[in-house]
Scaffold this active site. Structure first.
Site, mmCIF file in Angstrom:
data_model
loop_
_atom_site.group_PDB
_atom_site.id
_atom_site.type_symbol
_atom_site.label_atom_id
_atom_site.label_comp_id
_atom_site.label_asym_id
_atom_site.label_seq_id
_atom_site.Cartn_x
_atom_site.Cartn_y
_atom_site.Cartn_z
ATOM 1 N N HIS A 278 9.540 3.815 -11.891
ATOM 2 C CA HIS A 278 8.573 4.552 -12.692
ATOM 3 C C HIS A 278 9.102 5.968 -12.884
ATOM 4 C CE1 HIS A 278 7.358 6.605 -9.039
ATOM 5 N NE2 HIS A 278 7.196 5.430 -8.452
HETATM 6 P P1 TYD Z 1 4.277 4.185 -5.655
HETATM 7 O O1 TYD Z 1 4.467 5.642 -5.943
HETATM 8 O O2 TYD Z 1 4.203 3.251 -6.823
HETATM 9 O O3 TYD Z 1 5.444 3.666 -4.688
HETATM 10 P P2 TYD Z 1 7.041 3.765 -4.822
HETATM 11 O O4 TYD Z 1 7.376 4.550 -6.034
HETATM 12 O O5 TYD Z 1 7.478 4.442 -3.581
HETATM 13 O O6 TYD Z 1 7.573 2.381 -4.892
HETATM 14 O O7 TYD Z 1 2.988 4.028 -4.739
HETATM 15 C C1 TYD Z 1 2.635 2.801 -4.151
HETATM 16 C C2 TYD Z 1 1.140 2.803 -3.882
HETATM 17 O O8 TYD Z 1 0.788 3.860 -2.984
HETATM 18 C C3 TYD Z 1 0.314 3.011 -5.146
HETATM 19 O O9 TYD Z 1 -0.816 2.143 -5.063
HETATM 20 C C4 TYD Z 1 -0.174 4.441 -5.049
HETATM 21 C C5 TYD Z 1 -0.198 4.715 -3.558
HETATM 22 N N1 TYD Z 1 0.132 6.102 -3.253
HETATM 23 C C6 TYD Z 1 -0.865 6.968 -2.835
HETATM 24 O O10 TYD Z 1 -2.047 6.597 -2.725
HETATM 25 N N2 TYD Z 1 -0.536 8.270 -2.534
HETATM 26 C C7 TYD Z 1 0.735 8.723 -2.654
HETATM 27 O O11 TYD Z 1 1.007 9.930 -2.377
HETATM 28 C C8 TYD Z 1 1.755 7.826 -3.113
HETATM 29 C C9 TYD Z 1 3.187 8.277 -3.256
HETATM 30 C C10 TYD Z 1 1.410 6.532 -3.393
#
Ligand code: TYD
Length: 140
Positions: free
Chosen positions: A55
């Site tokens: 993303h």
């Molecule tokens: P995401 O940022 O998509 O994970 P990555 O990029 O590391 O693969 O986040 C995964 C899940 O965690 C998503 O449901 C949102 C949640 N999340 C939070 O609630 N707070 C945060 O600070 C972050 C980074 C993610």
């Protein structure tokens, strides 16, 4: 919106206080990273072969450190891609806004710490690659 280039993203060295009792590294917002730190999160217990990320963020600045073990970060500004290997806790990768990123090649026991310039907001995410390309294309 400013068009961002993957060349803005770079490895930043951190202070390292070497000590026979164990080394120490510290990070101060706006001094060692080019933004004020409002949030810290970390990835751990990542199963072998897993990918994270996939993303971009509209406004978020981030700084990624391999606190333990190693992993790769691939950045894509819509035109150019760069891959970084992170494996030490005394440097990290600064990621500017509007970079599509994928984290992969996690070693066992890897811990990925991320410093972020804003609190969590799902509205800041661009999770669709085609939408990302449309957005960066529109910035020209
Ligand atoms: P995401 O940022 O998509 O994970 P990555 O990029 O590391 O693969 O986040 C995964 C899940 O965690 C998503 O449901 C949102 C949640 N999340 C939070 O609630 N707070 C945060 O600070 C972050 C980074 C993610």
């Amino acid at each position: 919106m400013v068009r961002r280039s993957v060349d803005e993203c770079r490895i930043l060295d951190l202070p390292k206080i070497c000590d026979p009792r164990g080394n120490l590294t510290f990070i101060e917002g706006e001094r060692h990273v080019p933004f004020d730190i409002r949030r810290v999160y970390y990835l751990y217990d990542v199963p072998g072969g897993s990918d994270r990320g996939s993303h971009a963020h509209r406004d978020l600045h981030q700084f990624v450190v391999a606190m333990s073990g190693s992993f790769d970060v691939e950045l894509d500004d819509g035109r150019s891609k760069k891959r970084f290997h992170l494996n030490r806790s005394y440097y990290g990768l600064y990621i500017c806004p509007m970079m599509w990123r994928q984290l992969d090649n996690f070693s066992s026991g890897a811990v990925c710490m991320v410093l972020a310039s804003e609190l969590y907001s799902e509205n800041d995410y661009v999770r669709d690659y085609k939408a990302f390309l449309d957005l960066v294309g529109r910035q020209e």
